[in-house]
Design a protein around this motif. Structure first.
Motif, PDB file in Angstrom:
ATOM      1  N   SER A  35       0.849  -1.190   0.000  1.00 45.05           N
ATOM      2  CA  SER A  35       0.000   0.000   0.000  1.00 45.05           C
ATOM      3  C   SER A  35       0.880   1.234   0.000  1.00 45.05           C
ATOM      4  O   SER A  35       2.005   1.214   0.496  1.00 45.05           O
ATOM      5  CB  SER A  35      -0.928   0.016   1.223  1.00 45.05           C
ATOM      6  OG  SER A  35      -0.170   0.062   2.413  1.00 45.05           O
ATOM      7  N   ALA A  36       0.366   2.306  -0.575  1.00 45.68           N
ATOM      8  CA  ALA A  36       1.066   3.587  -0.612  1.00 45.68           C
ATOM      9  C   ALA A  36       0.034   4.695  -0.611  1.00 45.68           C
ATOM     10  O   ALA A  36      -1.083   4.521  -1.126  1.00 45.68           O
ATOM     11  CB  ALA A  36       1.969   3.697  -1.842  1.00 45.68           C
ATOM     12  N   GLU A  37       0.404   5.814  -0.039  1.00 46.08           N
ATOM     13  CA  GLU A  37      -0.522   6.935   0.055  1.00 46.08           C
ATOM     14  C   GLU A  37      -0.965   7.382  -1.332  1.00 46.08           C
ATOM     15  O   GLU A  37      -0.153   7.628  -2.213  1.00 46.08           O
ATOM     16  CB  GLU A  37       0.142   8.098   0.793  1.00 46.08           C
ATOM     17  CG  GLU A  37      -0.802   9.257   1.030  1.00 46.08           C
ATOM     18  CD  GLU A  37      -0.154  10.375   1.843  1.00 46.08           C
ATOM     19  OE1 GLU A  37      -0.786  11.428   1.997  1.00 46.08           O
ATOM     20  OE2 GLU A  37       0.985  10.184   2.296  1.00 46.08           O
ATOM     21  N   GLY A  38      -2.279   7.460  -1.520  1.00 48.05           N
ATOM     22  CA  GLY A  38      -2.834   7.901  -2.788  1.00 48.05           C
ATOM     23  C   GLY A  38      -3.063   6.795  -3.795  1.00 48.05           C
ATOM     24  O   GLY A  38      -3.552   7.062  -4.891  1.00 48.05           O
ATOM     25  N   TRP A  39      -2.741   5.533  -3.438  1.00 48.29           N
ATOM     26  CA  TRP A  39      -2.891   4.419  -4.368  1.00 48.29           C
ATOM     27  C   TRP A  39      -3.664   3.291  -3.699  1.00 48.29           C
ATOM     28  O   TRP A  39      -3.546   3.069  -2.501  1.00 48.29           O
ATOM     29  CB  TRP A  39      -1.527   3.913  -4.833  1.00 48.29           C
ATOM     30  CG  TRP A  39      -0.827   4.904  -5.707  1.00 48.29           C
ATOM     31  CD1 TRP A  39      -0.114   5.984  -5.308  1.00 48.29           C
ATOM     32  CD2 TRP A  39      -0.827   4.926  -7.130  1.00 48.29           C
ATOM     33  NE1 TRP A  39       0.354   6.683  -6.388  1.00 48.29           N
ATOM     34  CE2 TRP A  39      -0.064   6.058  -7.532  1.00 48.29           C
ATOM     35  CE3 TRP A  39      -1.364   4.111  -8.121  1.00 48.29           C
ATOM     36  CZ2 TRP A  39       0.150   6.377  -8.864  1.00 48.29           C
ATOM     37  CZ3 TRP A  39      -1.155   4.416  -9.452  1.00 48.29           C
ATOM     38  CH2 TRP A  39      -0.408   5.547  -9.819  1.00 48.29           C
ATOM     39  N   ALA A  40      -4.466   2.587  -4.501  1.00 51.08           N
ATOM     40  CA  ALA A  40      -5.226   1.454  -3.984  1.00 51.08           C
ATOM     41  C   ALA A  40      -4.275   0.324  -3.603  1.00 51.08           C
ATOM     42  O   ALA A  40      -3.329   0.025  -4.336  1.00 51.08           O
ATOM     43  CB  ALA A  40      -6.232   0.970  -5.037  1.00 51.08           C
ATOM     44  N   ALA A  41      -4.515  -0.279  -2.444  1.00 50.63           N
ATOM     45  CA  ALA A  41      -3.661  -1.371  -1.987  1.00 50.63           C
ATOM     46  C   ALA A  41      -3.756  -2.556  -2.938  1.00 50.63           C
ATOM     47  O   ALA A  41      -4.780  -2.768  -3.592  1.00 50.63           O
ATOM     48  CB  ALA A  41      -4.051  -1.779  -0.582  1.00 50.63           C
ATOM     49  N   ARG A  42      -2.671  -3.319  -2.992  1.00 48.54           N
ATOM     50  CA  ARG A  42      -2.643  -4.498  -3.857  1.00 48.54           C
ATOM     51  C   ARG A  42      -2.088  -5.679  -3.066  1.00 48.54           C
ATOM     52  O   ARG A  42      -1.159  -5.512  -2.270  1.00 48.54           O
ATOM     53  CB  ARG A  42      -1.769  -4.243  -5.071  1.00 48.54           C
ATOM     54  CG  ARG A  42      -1.706  -5.436  -6.025  1.00 48.54           C
ATOM     55  CD  ARG A  42      -0.987  -5.125  -7.294  1.00 48.54           C
ATOM     56  NE  ARG A  42      -0.964  -6.271  -8.194  1.00 48.54           N
ATOM     57  CZ  ARG A  42      -0.436  -6.261  -9.407  1.00 48.54           C
ATOM     58  NH1 ARG A  42       0.111  -5.143  -9.878  1.00 48.54           N
ATOM     59  NH2 ARG A  42      -0.461  -7.342 -10.167  1.00 48.54           N
ATOM     60  N   SER A  43      -2.661  -6.852  -3.261  1.00 43.69           N
ATOM     61  CA  SER A  43      -2.189  -8.061  -2.593  1.00 43.69           C
ATOM     62  C   SER A  43      -2.108  -9.188  -3.608  1.00 43.69           C
ATOM     63  O   SER A  43      -2.904  -9.265  -4.535  1.00 43.69           O
ATOM     64  CB  SER A  43      -3.129  -8.441  -1.446  1.00 43.69           C
ATOM     65  OG  SER A  43      -4.444  -8.644  -1.935  1.00 43.69           O
ATOM     66  N   GLU A  44      -1.105 -10.033  -3.406  1.00 43.74           N
ATOM     67  CA  GLU A  44      -0.936 -11.178  -4.294  1.00 43.74           C
ATOM     68  C   GLU A  44      -0.104 -12.236  -3.600  1.00 43.74           C
ATOM     69  O   GLU A  44       0.692 -11.943  -2.704  1.00 43.74           O
ATOM     70  CB  GLU A  44      -0.292 -10.767  -5.614  1.00 43.74           C
ATOM     71  CG  GLU A  44       1.005  -9.993  -5.483  1.00 43.74           C
ATOM     72  CD  GLU A  44       1.528  -9.545  -6.838  1.00 43.74           C
ATOM     73  OE1 GLU A  44       1.772 -10.418  -7.684  1.00 43.74           O
ATOM     74  OE2 GLU A  44       1.690  -8.324  -7.028  1.00 43.74           O
ATOM     75  N   LEU A  45      -0.288 -13.491  -4.031  1.00 40.82           N
ATOM     76  CA  LEU A  45       0.495 -14.608  -3.517  1.00 40.82           C
ATOM     77  C   LEU A  45       1.741 -14.733  -4.377  1.00 40.82           C
ATOM     78  O   LEU A  45       1.652 -14.912  -5.597  1.00 40.82           O
ATOM     79  CB  LEU A  45      -0.347 -15.884  -3.568  1.00 40.82           C
ATOM     80  CG  LEU A  45       0.068 -17.039  -2.659  1.00 40.82           C
ATOM     81  CD1 LEU A  45      -0.001 -16.620  -1.202  1.00 40.82           C
ATOM     82  CD2 LEU A  45      -0.812 -18.260  -2.904  1.00 40.82           C
ATOM     83  N   ARG A  46       2.909 -14.624  -3.746  1.00 39.78           N
ATOM     84  CA  ARG A  46       4.157 -14.612  -4.501  1.00 39.78           C
ATOM     85  C   ARG A  46       5.146 -15.609  -3.922  1.00 39.78           C
ATOM     86  O   ARG A  46       5.184 -15.843  -2.717  1.00 39.78           O
ATOM     87  CB  ARG A  46       4.796 -13.212  -4.474  1.00 39.78           C
ATOM     88  CG  ARG A  46       3.989 -12.134  -5.138  1.00 39.78           C
ATOM     89  CD  ARG A  46       4.065 -12.228  -6.646  1.00 39.78           C
ATOM     90  NE  ARG A  46       5.389 -11.944  -7.144  1.00 39.78           N
ATOM     91  CZ  ARG A  46       5.798 -10.733  -7.552  1.00 39.78           C
ATOM     92  NH1 ARG A  46       4.974  -9.698  -7.472  1.00 39.78           N
ATOM     93  NH2 ARG A  46       7.007 -10.554  -8.032  1.00 39.78           N
ATOM     94  N   GLN A  47       5.973 -16.164  -4.810  1.00 35.84           N
ATOM     95  CA  GLN A  47       7.115 -16.960  -4.384  1.00 35.84           C
ATOM     96  C   GLN A  47       8.256 -15.998  -4.027  1.00 35.84           C
ATOM     97  O   GLN A  47       8.700 -15.232  -4.874  1.00 35.84           O
ATOM     98  CB  GLN A  47       7.549 -17.921  -5.493  1.00 35.84           C
ATOM     99  CG  GLN A  47       6.678 -19.161  -5.653  1.00 35.84           C
ATOM    100  CD  GLN A  47       6.914 -20.177  -4.543  1.00 35.84           C
ATOM    101  OE1 GLN A  47       7.943 -20.134  -3.856  1.00 35.84           O
ATOM    102  NE2 GLN A  47       5.941 -21.067  -4.355  1.00 35.84           N
ATOM    103  N   LEU A  48       8.702 -16.009  -2.789  1.00 35.32           N
ATOM    104  CA  LEU A  48       9.765 -15.117  -2.346  1.00 35.32           C
ATOM    105  C   LEU A  48      10.998 -15.938  -1.988  1.00 35.32           C
ATOM    106  O   LEU A  48      10.913 -16.896  -1.224  1.00 35.32           O
ATOM    107  CB  LEU A  48       9.310 -14.303  -1.131  1.00 35.32           C
ATOM    108  CG  LEU A  48       8.094 -13.396  -1.331  1.00 35.32           C
ATOM    109  CD1 LEU A  48       7.773 -12.646  -0.051  1.00 35.32           C
ATOM    110  CD2 LEU A  48       8.318 -12.414  -2.474  1.00 35.32           C
ATOM    111  N   ARG A  49      12.119 -15.546  -2.553  1.00 32.44           N
ATOM    112  CA  ARG A  49      13.387 -16.210  -2.255  1.00 32.44           C
ATOM    113  C   ARG A  49      14.502 -15.176  -2.371  1.00 32.44           C
ATOM    114  O   ARG A  49      14.361 -14.159  -3.067  1.00 32.44           O
ATOM    115  CB  ARG A  49      13.621 -17.389  -3.188  1.00 32.44           C
ATOM    116  CG  ARG A  49      13.604 -17.057  -4.663  1.00 32.44           C
ATOM    117  CD  ARG A  49      13.782 -18.312  -5.508  1.00 32.44           C
ATOM    118  NE  ARG A  49      13.991 -18.002  -6.911  1.00 32.44           N
ATOM    119  CZ  ARG A  49      13.020 -17.817  -7.775  1.00 32.44           C
ATOM    120  NH1 ARG A  49      11.751 -17.941  -7.383  1.00 32.44           N
ATOM    121  NH2 ARG A  49      13.287 -17.539  -9.034  1.00 32.44           N
TER     122      ARG A  49
END
Length: 665
Positions: free
Chosen positions: A523-537
């Motif tokens: 999330s960031a000020e002035g922008w719609a939040a975004r969520s997603e399932l990601r592979q993190l390494r």
């Protein structure tokens, strides 16, 4: 480190004669260590997060060793002041060591380890007084510094052999401007507090010190908010859990130091005064020793309370015990045994409360900032101890009796002030949110997992140090880095692993219990939040993109027909423009979302010159406003004109009805 704080205290009365100087000049041997510590602790703590915690522990010990050697071979005041300033690097070991415990120990052992390390502050200070006094009387004052040389050398070897380097680090650009400004401000503030009683609280030097501190802090705070990689993340530091923990730490530091200063003076005041017990330095230190031992014995108790009820309850409980101990000190101090009893009760409360503070800090900040956050907490606590020292000097000076000793009323007044600080800190502790993220997240849940299996695997992972650092970037739809965007990473069970704030270039980093699939929320000020399932390494750099900008939007129309190219302006309550745009062919407008609140929305028809304004309240639930202008005589719209809801109707057809959010002139 706690030994360094009290190392030269028993020698202060004799230093003027030993060095051929005044008592005021000799007091710099204590003051300069305090000033150096306040500057070095936040800087080394931040460098530890960036370049390695063991490395900065080694640096602290090397500087401590150099200062101890210089003090051991010196025979002048200037050289000794330089030596004591170098010894001021030692307190940085505390926040760095605590953050390393979080990196290296299993979750269930962190609370006990932090509690034990906090307890050593008490017993180290208690042992330091009689130990340095005995060494001085037996071998001379240089032997005190030679003892410090031996301890620093032994600790340096042990750290190199035993302590592993933490793999949790986030390299970046060091905030040199912030470090310089903070160093000047803290030095000025602590100098005014510690020397105000000597210079006079209304003297030009005291007022100049406080003025410089205020002005430099006024420059430092905006800089820290603007820079991408600040020395101190003020946005995180002002979060309710961190802010209230630091306020409680400042008050607890005041209450803790009063126990040492008031009790040791009362123990050494001659019996003839009617309020003292006539002990020498060594005997007074031994009388304080039971309190220090109790602090160590209470470490597992405070850890168990934290495990069962949470760090907030531990903090509040310890502070209430501290306040109760000072009440006992006021009511029962006629005999040596009663005074020692009061000292022991206060020591128990200090041990319990101090053990909870680092845990509360680590629960509330990103894992990659634990050393820096604990470093700030240590500095705040030292401000409390410095304020206590100045307060004790002022109260005792105002309550002197024949012989130059503080009166019983002055001793009791100081105990009441310390009790008030402890109880006020407990109230502040109650304001800390009860539910905070865990110190160390477990691994993501997998099919067939049980909670016990997850906990056991988390312990195994922590034991072998399998935490990984994942670095990524976040940008807006237009490709511009999303400055100060907040990235939160959770496992599939909903348990938060870590969170981070992006810098000015959109870079962020989190510490995870292992590579795998995680839910990433950005999330960031002035922008719609975004969520997603990601592979993190750790070997990949995930890119997060915010696609939808939050806007104030709507349709400008007249008689059911859209007005294209209309000027739309949003002004705040002071009349300043918060945004302006023009409508498209369908009468639609969009303005970047300003801070929520009350505004004036104005539309101007370019063809008729008619303008209309309405008060609007922009909230999280309502950001769409339609403005309907009066139906003045206008040419009939063309065949291809469109209405807010579709193609324009033929002449004579009725326009669309006003929606629930429409505003009519």
């Amino acid at each position: 480190m706690s030994l360094m704080q009290t190392l030269v205290v028993p020698l202060l009365p004799d230093f003027p004669g030993l060095l051929g100087t005044s008592s005021d000049n000799a007091s710099w041997l204590v003051t300069v260590t305090l000033l150096t510590s306040a500057v070095a602790t936040p800087i080394l703590s931040r460098l530890a997060d960036m370049h390695g915690k063991r490395l900065m522990i080694v640096v602290s010990l090397l500087v401590l060793l150099a200062g101890s050697l210089l003090g051991a071979v010196s025979d002048s005041l200037v050289a000794l002041i330089a030596a004591r300033s170098l010894q001021g690097f030692a307190p940085a070991l505390i926040p760095i060591g605590i953050s390393m415990m979080r990196d290296e120990l299993p979750p269930e052992r962190i609370g006990g380890a932090v509690a034990l390390m906090s307890a050593t502050l008490g017993i180290g200070g208690a042992v330091g007084l009689p130990l340095s006094g005995v060494i001085y009387e037996t071998f001379g004052w240089q032997a005190v510094f030679w003892g410090s040389v031996v301890m620093a050398a032994v600790m340096l070897v042990l750290v190199l052999v035993v302590v592993p380097e933490s793999g949790v680090r986030t390299p970046g650009r060091f905030d040199w401007v912030g470090a310089i400004l903070m160093s000047i401000a803290l030095t000025s503030l602590l100098l005014g507090i510690s020397k105000g009683g000597v210079w006079g609280w209304t003297s030009q030097w005291t007022l100049l010190s406080f003025t410089v501190a205020f002005l430099v802090f006024a420059l430092w705070a905006p800089w820290e908010l603007r820079t991408g990689e600040p020395l101190v993340d003020l946005r995180t530091s002002t979060r309710r859990p961190v802010l209230f923990t630091n306020i409680a730490s400042l008050l607890a530091g005041f209450a803790m130091f009063a126990n040492l200063l008031v009790a040791t003076q009362q123990l050494q005041i001659p019996v003839a005064s009617g309020v003292g017990f006539g002990l020498d330095v060594t005997e007074a230190g031994l009388a304080m020793l039971p309190g220090g031992v109790l602090m160590v014995l209470m470490a597992p108790v405070s850890a168990e309370v934290t495990r069962r009820f949470g760090a907030r309850i531990t903090l509040v409980t310890g502070l209430c015990i501290t306040g109760f101990g000072y009440v006992v000190r006021v009511l029962l101090d006629a005999t040596l045994a009663q005074l020692v009893l009061g000292v022991c009760i206060v020591s128990v409360g200090i041990a319990v409360s101090f053990a909870a503070m680092p845990v509360l800090i680590m629960q509330s900040v990103p894992i990659s900032e634990t050393a820096a956050a604990n470093g700030l907490n240590t500095v705040v606590r030292s401000i409390g101890t410095s304020t206590c020292s100045a307060t004790v000097a002022a109260v005792f000076a105002a309550g002197l009796v024949a012989g130059g000793y503080p009166s019983e009323a002055a001793l009791h007044s100081m105990s009441w002030l310390a009790a008030g600080a402890a109880f006020l800190a407990a109230v502040v502790g109650f304001l800390i949110p009860a539910r905070i993220a865990p110190v160390l997240a477990t691994r993501p849940l997998e099919p067939g997992d049980t909670p016990a299996a997850v906990r056991a695997d988390s312990v195994r992972r922590a034991d072998v140090g399998t935490e990984v650092v994942v670095r990524g970037r976040v940008q807006r739809a237009d490709g511009v880095p999303a400055r100060l965007a907040v990235v939160s990473v959770l496992d599939r069970s909903g348990r938060q692993a870590d969170w981070a704030r992006a810098d000015n270039d959109g870079r962020w980093s989190v510490v995870l219990p292992g590579a795998g699939e995680y839910l990433v929320i950005c999330s960031a000020e002035g922008w719609a939040a975004r969520s997603e399932l990601r592979q993190l390494r750790p070997d990949a750099v995930p890119m997060l993109q915010l696609d939808h900008r939050l806007t104030v939007a709507g349709v400008i129309s007249r008689g059911g027909w859209p007005i294209d190219d209309a000027l739309v302006v949003l002004t705040d309550s002071s009349g300043e423009s918060a945004g302006a745009t023009r409508t498209d062919e369908e009468g639609h407008y969009e303005i970047g979302l300003p801070p929520l609140g009350r505004y004036v929305l104005t539309a101007l028809d370019p063809r008729t010159g008619v303008a209309e304004s309405e008060d609007v309240v922009i909230s999280a639930q309502r950001r769409r406003f339609n403005l309907v202008l009066a139906d003045l005589s206008e040419p009939e719209p063309s065949e291809d004109a469109t209405s807010p809801s579709g193609p324009a109707p033929r002449a004579g057809a009725s326009g669309p009805a006003d929606g629930p959010g429409s505003l009519r002139w």
